[in-house]
Structure formats: structure tokens, C-alpha cells
Design a protein around this motif. Sequence first.
Motif, short mmCIF file in Angstrom:
data_model
loop_
_atom_site.label_atom_id
_atom_site.label_comp_id
_atom_site.label_asym_id
_atom_site.label_seq_id
_atom_site.Cartn_x
_atom_site.Cartn_y
_atom_site.Cartn_z
N SER A 85 0.81 -1.21 0.00
CA SER A 85 0.00 0.00 0.00
C SER A 85 0.85 1.27 0.00
N ASP A 86 2.14 1.14 0.29
CA ASP A 86 3.04 2.30 0.31
C ASP A 86 3.90 2.39 -0.95
N ALA A 87 3.68 1.52 -1.93
CA ALA A 87 4.63 1.39 -3.04
C ALA A 87 4.47 2.42 -4.14
N PHE A 88 3.29 3.01 -4.31
CA PHE A 88 3.04 3.81 -5.50
C PHE A 88 3.97 5.01 -5.69
N PRO A 89 4.28 5.80 -4.66
CA PRO A 89 5.19 6.93 -4.91
C PRO A 89 6.52 6.50 -5.53
N LEU A 90 7.09 5.39 -5.05
CA LEU A 90 8.34 4.91 -5.63
C LEU A 90 8.12 4.32 -7.02
N PHE A 91 6.98 3.67 -7.22
CA PHE A 91 6.65 3.14 -8.54
C PHE A 91 6.59 4.29 -9.55
N LYS A 92 5.90 5.34 -9.21
CA LYS A 92 5.79 6.48 -10.12
C LYS A 92 7.15 7.11 -10.37
N ASP A 93 7.95 7.22 -9.31
CA ASP A 93 9.30 7.79 -9.47
C ASP A 93 10.12 6.95 -10.44
N PHE A 94 10.01 5.62 -10.33
CA PHE A 94 10.75 4.73 -11.23
C PHE A 94 10.26 4.90 -12.67
N VAL A 95 8.95 4.97 -12.86
CA VAL A 95 8.38 5.11 -14.19
C VAL A 95 8.83 6.41 -14.85
N LEU A 96 8.79 7.50 -14.10
CA LEU A 96 9.20 8.79 -14.65
C LEU A 96 10.70 8.82 -14.93
N ALA A 97 11.48 8.19 -14.05
CA ALA A 97 12.94 8.18 -14.23
C ALA A 97 13.37 7.33 -15.41
N HIS A 98 12.56 6.33 -15.76
CA HIS A 98 12.89 5.42 -16.86
C HIS A 98 11.88 5.53 -17.99
N GLN A 99 11.33 6.71 -18.14
CA GLN A 99 10.23 6.92 -19.08
C GLN A 99 10.57 6.50 -20.51
N ASN A 100 11.73 6.87 -21.00
CA ASN A 100 12.10 6.54 -22.39
C ASN A 100 12.23 5.04 -22.59
N GLU A 101 12.88 4.36 -21.64
CA GLU A 101 13.04 2.91 -21.76
C GLU A 101 11.69 2.20 -21.68
N ILE A 102 10.83 2.68 -20.80
CA ILE A 102 9.51 2.06 -20.65
C ILE A 102 8.67 2.24 -21.90
N ILE A 103 8.67 3.44 -22.46
CA ILE A 103 7.90 3.69 -23.68
C ILE A 103 8.41 2.82 -24.83
N GLU A 104 9.72 2.66 -24.93
CA GLU A 104 10.28 1.82 -25.98
C GLU A 104 9.79 0.37 -25.84
N LEU A 105 9.76 -0.13 -24.61
CA LEU A 105 9.27 -1.49 -24.38
C LEU A 105 7.77 -1.59 -24.64
N LEU A 106 7.02 -0.57 -24.23
CA LEU A 106 5.57 -0.58 -24.46
C LEU A 106 5.25 -0.62 -25.95
N ARG A 107 6.08 0.01 -26.74
CA ARG A 107 5.83 0.09 -28.18
C ARG A 107 6.34 -1.13 -28.94
N THR A 108 7.23 -1.89 -28.34
CA THR A 108 7.85 -3.00 -29.07
C THR A 108 7.53 -4.38 -28.51
N ARG A 109 7.19 -4.45 -27.23
CA ARG A 109 6.92 -5.75 -26.62
C ARG A 109 5.43 -6.07 -26.65
N LEU A 110 5.13 -7.35 -26.47
CA LEU A 110 3.75 -7.83 -26.43
C LEU A 110 3.52 -8.61 -25.13
N VAL A 111 2.27 -8.64 -24.69
CA VAL A 111 1.91 -9.50 -23.56
C VAL A 111 1.81 -10.93 -24.09
N GLN A 112 2.79 -11.72 -23.76
CA GLN A 112 2.88 -13.10 -24.28
C GLN A 112 3.09 -14.07 -23.13
#
Length: 341
Positions: A85-112
Amino acid sequence: MNSRLSDAFRAFAVPECRETSPLYCCLTEEIATDAEVLEIASQSRDGQPVPNLLFATVQYLLVANPVHPLVEYYATCTAEPKDPSDAFPLFKDFVLAHQNEIIELLRTRLVQTNEVRRCACLYPAFMYALRHFAPQPLALLEIGCSAGLNLLWDRYRYTYDDSGKIYGDRESPTLITSEFLGKPSAGLEDSLPYVTHRIGVDLHPIDVSIPSEVDWLRALIWPEQHERRQLLETAIRQQQAINLDLRTGDGFADICSFAAEIPTDSLLCIFHTHVANQISLEQGNAFLETIRELARQRDLLHLYNNLPDAHLRLQVFHKGILTRQTLANTDGHGRWLEWLA
């Protein structure tokens, strides 16, 4: 804020992961109200289940470089994860800090997610379906195969209760546990079939000889679910010793070209699970019509779900006659099945 995507995350929280992943449940509820994270998540490919894909990309990056304090909440990174229940602030920080890498994976990877335990539903379904035919060799053709692990449903061991009774290949190193809610299906103890072809088709088949591809399969499994990861590892080792024929392609659109390669002296068995929800209703209907056209030329069986609902369904085409049956209500991860046929 993207209301459609926000609703998708809320739907994912209940009932998808409330009981099976406390971390993802807590994160999902927070993401649903956060415009910045939703904007990044919206970069996913069309047709992909966005919550699954976002969580997989984060876990993939986090496990590869476990230095961000978010690791303290992930059971894949620590033996004693903190209160989710305390994880979201760090989760958001990680997502924003790795935004470019995450977007690249979102655009190229599939749920398999190659969920091996789903074979606990495939095994009784196939053994029941084969009772419609005289004994003969099988040609398996799976659409949306991921790494092809479910093409080996006849090579695994199964238990469905506490009696210790084993079904399937009793010598298999891969043991899959599940349970029937109510009466079990017929055919569980019938002789295993001889399989001549194991063909898997996927938009991006996963090669388990490549470490990064296996890492992606692991990332698709939710952090707390250690048993799923252990089963995946065992099945991968077994798959690596078997020559599977995995193809890149759209199995729904090009099913005829793949089926044409299979001799008519093998029974064509087309199957797909948790894949058809990624195509449109029109595409699904066109695919079913193509199956009917194929069945004018040969016997075949078609085992599937998500057309139109989550029930596991069977179409048997034998000497030009179609038999349809709703086989089972199943858990998405194969933990249980309620036999309906």
C-alpha cells in the motif's frame, strides 16, 4: 486524464489481481487516478492489455538493474517485500525516471504470458475432444504460442486432487497441479496421442535460447507468484530439448497457409487461449468462417476461448459435420477448471 485507460486499470484490480497480487492491486488503483503514469501507459500498442504490459516493463527493467528503492516492494527482488500500500510513490518515481526505456518497451513488446499451468485445462480438453475420432496422429497448431510451451501439453504430468493420482506423461519432469470444481472430464486416463507436428504461430515468437527473451517471460509473471515462475523454468528446460516449429506471423489471418502444410493423415488440432481477446469481433468472426472453410477439406478440431467469452470451447469437424460444445469454465492461470461438457 485518459478515462478509458483509467477504467482498464480499475477493471484489472478487481477481480484480476486482488487475491493473487497485492502489489499490483494496490498499484493499479493508484495508477487509475494518475494522469502522468496513464499518459506513459497509453504508449502501448493497440490491442494490448495495457496494465499487464506496463507492469511487465517495469519489472523487466527493475530486475535487470535492482538499485532503485522500488525493489523493496517486489517479491522478485527481495525475500521480505514491504507493505504494497506504500509502493506507488516509488513506482511512479521509477516510471518517470525510466520513461524513455519504458515507452520503448511498451511500443515494441507484447503481452505473451506463456502460462504453463493452462495446460491443466488443455490436457483434459484435448483428451475429451479426441474421443470424437478414431485413434490417429495429431498435428498441433497453436495461435499466439509465445515460446511454445503449451504445445507440449501431452509431455507434462498432471494432478487434480490430493490423491496423488498422476495423469499425462508420468515420466515428465514438469508437474502441473490444478483441480476440478466438481466432476472431472472423461478421457483423462486414455492413451496419449502420437503427435507428428507441433507448430506455433505468434506475431513475435519467443526464443528461449536468448536470455533477454526468457527474462521477458519472467517479467510477465506477477511478483508474488513464485510457483508460476518455477513451473515456467521447468517447462523451458523441457522445451529446449524438443524441436518445436515456431513461426512469425498472424495465425488468425493466415491459418490456411499454415494448415496447408499438414498432411491429411494427421488430425489437425488448432488451438488458442487468452489470445482472441486481442483481435476485433469482425476478425474473430472471419477466423471462425475460415475454420469452417478448412473443415470442408479435412477433419479438424478447434479448441479456444475468448470467442466470444472466457469459456473453453470446442468445435469438432468430423466428416463435414460440426459439433460445438462449451467444455469448461476455467481460471485464467489454470489453477482450477469447472467441467461443463
